[in-house]
Scaffold this motif. Structure first.
Motif, PDB file in Angstrom:
ATOM      1  N   GLN A 144       1.135  -0.971   0.111  1.00 45.08           N
ATOM      2  CA  GLN A 144      -0.071  -0.037  -0.489  1.00 45.08           C
ATOM      3  C   GLN A 144       0.838   0.855   0.061  1.00 45.08           C
ATOM      4  OE1 GLN A 144      -2.510   0.546   3.206  1.00 45.08           O
ATOM      5  NE2 GLN A 144      -3.140   2.490   2.923  1.00 45.08           N
ATOM      6  N   ARG A 145       0.622   1.987  -0.898  1.00 47.83           N
ATOM      7  CA  ARG A 145       1.583   3.678  -1.043  1.00 47.83           C
ATOM      8  C   ARG A 145       0.777   4.052  -0.523  1.00 47.83           C
ATOM      9  NH1 ARG A 145       4.350   6.784  -4.271  1.00 47.83           N
ATOM     10  NH2 ARG A 145       3.915   5.145  -6.750  1.00 47.83           N
ATOM     11  N   LEU A 146       1.959   4.468   1.179  1.00 50.00           N
ATOM     12  CA  LEU A 146       0.725   5.425   1.982  1.00 50.00           C
ATOM     13  C   LEU A 146       1.893   7.415   1.774  1.00 50.00           C
ATOM     14  CD1 LEU A 146       2.853   3.714   5.084  1.00 50.00           C
ATOM     15  CD2 LEU A 146       0.688   3.819   3.881  1.00 50.00           C
ATOM     16  N   ASN A 147       2.522   7.481   0.929  1.00 47.48           N
ATOM     17  CA  ASN A 147       2.457   8.206  -0.130  1.00 47.48           C
ATOM     18  C   ASN A 147       3.249   9.009  -0.712  1.00 47.48           C
ATOM     19  OD1 ASN A 147       5.443   9.505   1.186  1.00 47.48           O
ATOM     20  ND2 ASN A 147       4.641   9.784   3.130  1.00 47.48           N
ATOM     21  N   ASP A 148       3.966   9.847  -1.638  1.00 41.29           N
ATOM     22  CA  ASP A 148       5.042   9.634  -2.506  1.00 41.29           C
ATOM     23  C   ASP A 148       5.960   8.449  -2.397  1.00 41.29           C
ATOM     24  OD1 ASP A 148       3.683  11.566  -4.497  1.00 41.29           O
ATOM     25  OD2 ASP A 148       4.295  12.832  -4.204  1.00 41.29           O
ATOM     26  N   ASN A 149       7.014   8.552  -1.235  1.00 39.95           N
ATOM     27  CA  ASN A 149       7.661   7.950  -1.168  1.00 39.95           C
ATOM     28  C   ASN A 149       7.849   6.624   0.116  1.00 39.95           C
ATOM     29  OD1 ASN A 149       9.636   9.278  -3.182  1.00 39.95           O
ATOM     30  ND2 ASN A 149       9.476  11.096  -1.689  1.00 39.95           N
ATOM     31  N   ALA A 150       6.930   6.621   1.030  1.00 34.42           N
ATOM     32  CA  ALA A 150       6.362   5.489   1.816  1.00 34.42           C
ATOM     33  C   ALA A 150       5.616   4.487   1.190  1.00 34.42           C
ATOM     34  CB  ALA A 150       5.810   6.158   3.016  1.00 34.42           C
ATOM     35  N   PHE A 151       5.700   3.636   1.562  1.00 35.62           N
ATOM     36  CA  PHE A 151       5.175   2.052   1.008  1.00 35.62           C
ATOM     37  C   PHE A 151       4.566   1.280   2.700  1.00 35.62           C
ATOM     38  CE2 PHE A 151       6.750   3.896  -2.409  1.00 35.62           C
ATOM     39  CZ  PHE A 151       5.708   3.962  -3.614  1.00 35.62           C
ATOM     40  N   GLU A 152       3.602   0.518   2.766  1.00 34.65           N
ATOM     41  CA  GLU A 152       3.228  -0.156   3.684  1.00 34.65           C
ATOM     42  C   GLU A 152       3.313  -1.940   3.228  1.00 34.65           C
ATOM     43  OE1 GLU A 152       0.417  -1.391   7.398  1.00 34.65           O
ATOM     44  OE2 GLU A 152      -0.114  -1.631   5.214  1.00 34.65           O
ATOM     45  N   VAL A 153       4.231  -2.493   3.042  1.00 35.16           N
ATOM     46  CA  VAL A 153       4.583  -4.117   2.711  1.00 35.16           C
ATOM     47  C   VAL A 153       3.683  -4.875   3.679  1.00 35.16           C
ATOM     48  CG1 VAL A 153       6.049  -5.907   1.637  1.00 35.16           C
ATOM     49  CG2 VAL A 153       6.316  -3.037   1.439  1.00 35.16           C
ATOM     50  N   VAL A 154       3.147  -5.652   3.752  1.00 31.73           N
ATOM     51  CA  VAL A 154       2.178  -6.774   4.420  1.00 31.73           C
ATOM     52  C   VAL A 154       2.884  -7.927   3.714  1.00 31.73           C
ATOM     53  CG1 VAL A 154       0.470  -7.679   5.607  1.00 31.73           C
ATOM     54  CG2 VAL A 154       0.778  -4.987   5.166  1.00 31.73           C
ATOM     55  N   LEU A 155       3.487  -8.687   4.571  1.00 30.77           N
ATOM     56  CA  LEU A 155       3.671 -10.134   4.335  1.00 30.77           C
ATOM     57  C   LEU A 155       3.061 -10.981   5.012  1.00 30.77           C
ATOM     58  CD1 LEU A 155       5.739 -12.682   2.781  1.00 30.77           C
ATOM     59  CD2 LEU A 155       7.457 -11.941   4.416  1.00 30.77           C
ATOM     60  N   GLY A 156       2.293 -11.965   4.641  1.00 32.01           N
ATOM     61  CA  GLY A 156       1.205 -13.089   5.511  1.00 32.01           C
ATOM     62  C   GLY A 156       1.875 -14.281   5.033  1.00 32.01           C
ATOM     63  N   VAL A 157       1.860 -15.070   6.098  1.00 29.54           N
ATOM     64  CA  VAL A 157       2.990 -16.232   5.987  1.00 29.54           C
ATOM     65  C   VAL A 157       1.893 -16.881   7.350  1.00 29.54           C
ATOM     66  CG1 VAL A 157       3.913 -18.033   7.281  1.00 29.54           C
ATOM     67  CG2 VAL A 157       5.380 -15.361   6.801  1.00 29.54           C
ATOM     68  N   THR A 158       1.266 -18.701   6.538  1.00 28.87           N
ATOM     69  CA  THR A 158       0.070 -18.952   7.186  1.00 28.87           C
ATOM     70  C   THR A 158       0.501 -20.516   6.999  1.00 28.87           C
ATOM     71  OG1 THR A 158      -1.713 -17.733   6.802  1.00 28.87           O
ATOM     72  CG2 THR A 158      -1.759 -20.150   7.021  1.00 28.87           C
ATOM     73  N   LEU A 159       0.905 -21.115   8.439  1.00 27.54           N
ATOM     74  CA  LEU A 159       1.252 -22.801   8.115  1.00 27.54           C
ATOM     75  C   LEU A 159       0.019 -23.622   9.212  1.00 27.54           C
ATOM     76  CD1 LEU A 159       4.378 -24.608   8.025  1.00 27.54           C
ATOM     77  CD2 LEU A 159       4.063 -23.958  10.191  1.00 27.54           C
ATOM     78  N   THR A 160      -0.047 -24.919   8.233  1.00 30.27           N
ATOM     79  CA  THR A 160      -1.136 -25.113   8.404  1.00 30.27           C
ATOM     80  C   THR A 160      -0.676 -26.669   8.936  1.00 30.27           C
ATOM     81  OG1 THR A 160      -2.574 -23.890   7.169  1.00 30.27           O
ATOM     82  CG2 THR A 160      -3.176 -25.986   8.521  1.00 30.27           C
ATOM     83  N   CYS A 161      -0.439 -27.387   9.929  1.00 24.43           N
ATOM     84  CA  CYS A 161      -0.373 -29.097  10.385  1.00 24.43           C
ATOM     85  C   CYS A 161      -0.981 -29.717  10.586  1.00 24.43           C
ATOM     86  CB  CYS A 161       1.012 -28.232  11.367  1.00 24.43           C
ATOM     87  SG  CYS A 161       1.530 -29.832  12.417  1.00 24.43           S
ATOM     88  N   THR A 162      -1.319 -30.714   9.821  1.00 26.61           N
ATOM     89  CA  THR A 162      -2.170 -31.650   9.925  1.00 26.61           C
ATOM     90  C   THR A 162      -2.156 -32.968  10.691  1.00 26.61           C
ATOM     91  OG1 THR A 162      -2.134 -32.359   7.294  1.00 26.61           O
ATOM     92  CG2 THR A 162      -3.999 -29.886   8.584  1.00 26.61           C
ATOM     93  N   ALA A 163      -2.690 -33.386  11.127  1.00 30.52           N
ATOM     94  CA  ALA A 163      -2.538 -35.488  10.647  1.00 30.52           C
ATOM     95  C   ALA A 163      -3.060 -36.230  10.803  1.00 30.52           C
ATOM     96  CB  ALA A 163      -1.871 -36.032  12.258  1.00 30.52           C
ATOM     97  N   GLY A 164      -3.190 -36.439   9.224  1.00 27.31           N
ATOM     98  CA  GLY A 164      -4.720 -37.459   8.524  1.00 27.31           C
ATOM     99  C   GLY A 164      -5.610 -36.360   8.340  1.00 27.31           C
ATOM    100  N   GLU A 165      -7.141 -36.393   8.791  1.00 27.03           N
ATOM    101  CA  GLU A 165      -8.303 -35.556   8.462  1.00 27.03           C
ATOM    102  C   GLU A 165      -7.947 -34.456   9.249  1.00 27.03           C
ATOM    103  OE1 GLU A 165      -9.537 -35.563   5.220  1.00 27.03           O
ATOM    104  OE2 GLU A 165      -8.979 -37.554   4.620  1.00 27.03           O
ATOM    105  N   LYS A 166      -7.419 -34.136  10.810  1.00 26.84           N
ATOM    106  CA  LYS A 166      -7.585 -33.484  11.936  1.00 26.84           C
ATOM    107  C   LYS A 166      -6.090 -32.335  11.511  1.00 26.84           C
ATOM    108  CE  LYS A 166      -8.256 -36.876  15.152  1.00 26.84           C
ATOM    109  NZ  LYS A 166      -8.280 -37.794  16.493  1.00 26.84           N
TER     110      LYS A 166
END
Length: 173
Positions: free
Chosen positions: A58-80
């Motif tokens: 997202q551009r905040l102004n002419d020279n500033a930007f917000e960068v958001v890095l999303g990390v989702t880690l899902t751990c399963t065992a079988g169907e659970k």
């Protein structure tokens, strides 16, 4: 932003070339769920991990930007589902004097590269705090991911002028 103070240091006023500054790094959203706890701690099945990365700018102004890095880690065992850890690590970056292509590359490679170690640490802490063995995310080559994204965008643009087969091929690339 050239006349503002960033992280206690003055930003370059008349820089001889492009300037990159890290103005702020913060956790924007953090979530951890262990829906089957405490029963999941006794699961004997081999856990499977799935990681999902996403990024927004997202551009905040002419020279500033917000960068958001999303990390989702899902751990399963079988169907659970054993756990889901999600972190949105964000930063405000000052980028001054870059041409459009270089600016896009900086936002797509350098900024997430700065944020990733923070997200990786937070994910690891969440998993351990949730009662699970430590898990350490491996380094990510954001340059390669960015190059792949450019290739896909190029394929999609070419596919827009073509028929349905071209569009489907671009969507499945």
């Amino acid at each position: 932003m050239s006349d503002e103070t960033l992280n206690g240091a003055a930003a370059p006023v008349d820089a001889a070339g492009p300037a990159f500054t890290v103005e702020k790094i913060y956790a924007k959203d953090v979530s951890f769920e262990a829906p089957g706890a405490p029963a999941v701690f006794n699961e004997a099945a081999q856990p499977q991990l799935q990681m999902n990365l996403n990024q927004s700018v997202q551009r905040l102004n002419d020279n500033a930007f917000e960068v958001v890095l999303g990390v989702t880690l899902t751990c399963t065992a079988g169907e659970k589902t054993l756990y889901v850890a999600e972190v949105k690590q964000a930063g405000v970056f000052g980028l001054l004097g870059f041409d459009a292509a270089t600016l896009d590359a900086m936002l797509g490679t350098h900024c997430p590269g700065v944020l990733y170690p923070y997200a990786r640490q937070l994910i690891s802490e969440l998993i351990q705090s949730g009662g699970f063995p430590p898990f350490f995310l491996q380094p990510i080559n954001f340059d390669a991911l960015y190059a792949e994204g450019l290739r896909q965008r190029s394929s999609q643009q070419l596919g827009e002028g073509g028929g349905l087969a071209d569009a489907e091929a671009a969507g499945n690339a």
